[in-house]
Design a protein around this motif. Sequence first.
Motif, PDB file in Angstrom:
ATOM      1  N   GLN A 179     -83.383  66.469  49.100  1.00 30.29           N
ATOM      2  CA  GLN A 179     -84.096  67.199  48.449  1.00 30.29           C
ATOM      3  C   GLN A 179     -84.379  68.658  49.063  1.00 30.29           C
ATOM      4  OE1 GLN A 179     -84.428  66.814  44.807  1.00 30.29           O
ATOM      5  NE2 GLN A 179     -84.935  69.018  44.889  1.00 30.29           N
ATOM      6  N   PHE A 180     -84.967  68.419  50.289  1.00 33.11           N
ATOM      7  CA  PHE A 180     -85.145  69.487  50.968  1.00 33.11           C
ATOM      8  C   PHE A 180     -83.743  70.711  51.134  1.00 33.11           C
ATOM      9  CE2 PHE A 180     -84.958  71.732  55.184  1.00 33.11           C
ATOM     10  CZ  PHE A 180     -86.233  73.001  54.712  1.00 33.11           C
ATOM     11  N   VAL A 181     -82.772  69.989  51.540  1.00 37.07           N
ATOM     12  CA  VAL A 181     -81.524  70.840  51.951  1.00 37.07           C
ATOM     13  C   VAL A 181     -81.131  71.521  50.496  1.00 37.07           C
ATOM     14  CG1 VAL A 181     -79.293  70.717  52.303  1.00 37.07           C
ATOM     15  CG2 VAL A 181     -80.845  69.547  53.729  1.00 37.07           C
ATOM     16  N   TYR A 182     -81.141  70.685  49.184  1.00 37.55           N
ATOM     17  CA  TYR A 182     -81.092  71.085  48.114  1.00 37.55           C
ATOM     18  C   TYR A 182     -81.632  72.562  47.617  1.00 37.55           C
ATOM     19  CZ  TYR A 182     -80.072  71.729  43.143  1.00 37.55           C
ATOM     20  OH  TYR A 182     -79.441  72.162  41.858  1.00 37.55           O
ATOM     21  N   ASP A 183     -83.178  72.294  47.832  1.00 37.68           N
ATOM     22  CA  ASP A 183     -83.894  73.266  47.404  1.00 37.68           C
ATOM     23  C   ASP A 183     -83.803  74.675  48.633  1.00 37.68           C
ATOM     24  OD1 ASP A 183     -85.112  71.693  45.378  1.00 37.68           O
ATOM     25  OD2 ASP A 183     -86.832  71.060  46.626  1.00 37.68           O
ATOM     26  N   ALA A 184     -83.649  74.317  49.652  1.00 33.90           N
ATOM     27  CA  ALA A 184     -83.294  75.463  50.694  1.00 33.90           C
ATOM     28  C   ALA A 184     -82.353  76.243  50.292  1.00 33.90           C
ATOM     29  CB  ALA A 184     -83.258  74.669  52.178  1.00 33.90           C
ATOM     30  N   SER A 185     -81.120  75.353  50.137  1.00 31.26           N
ATOM     31  CA  SER A 185     -79.738  76.015  49.730  1.00 31.26           C
ATOM     32  C   SER A 185     -80.118  76.941  48.453  1.00 31.26           C
ATOM     33  CB  SER A 185     -78.654  75.114  49.685  1.00 31.26           C
ATOM     34  OG  SER A 185     -78.691  74.500  48.486  1.00 31.26           O
ATOM     35  N   ASP A 186     -80.606  76.482  47.447  1.00 28.12           N
ATOM     36  CA  ASP A 186     -80.809  77.069  46.346  1.00 28.12           C
ATOM     37  C   ASP A 186     -81.474  78.383  46.537  1.00 28.12           C
ATOM     38  OD1 ASP A 186     -80.431  77.139  43.488  1.00 28.12           O
ATOM     39  OD2 ASP A 186     -82.568  77.080  43.240  1.00 28.12           O
TER      40      ASP A 186
END
Length: 129
Positions: free
Chosen positions: A34-41
């Motif tokens: 979830q963190f990687v997804y949010d950060a990439s977004d």
Amino acid sequence: MASAIRNISDRTKIQKQLKQHVRELSRSNAELEQFVYDASDDLQEPLRIVGSFAQLLSQRYERKSDKDTNEFIGYIVDEANRMRILINDLLTFSGTSTSGKEFEPIDINEVVNMYCKICSSPLRKSMLK
């Protein structure tokens, strides 16, 4: 007999600990994804804006600007695209965008060519000076 009961008891205790660790690891992995997804977004939004404005500058001033300006705008567009690829690769590596998918073979020549392009980029060379 007492030894067998103790072995079973120890084994049951270890199995419970192992199950607890698996639950904690699963939770931790879900949080990381979830963190990687949010950060990439969060990273991709300003990158889209920079890339879009660079392309607008390129289209609007292509004939009005000198060769260096066009070259620099080209670098901005190329590097924005490269950053987008890196972010997508990070998502792939983290497992966020490949949930349940198998790895696929890649053309190593493409990887080498991309690496050579990155290393030989004039922007990269100027940053190393």
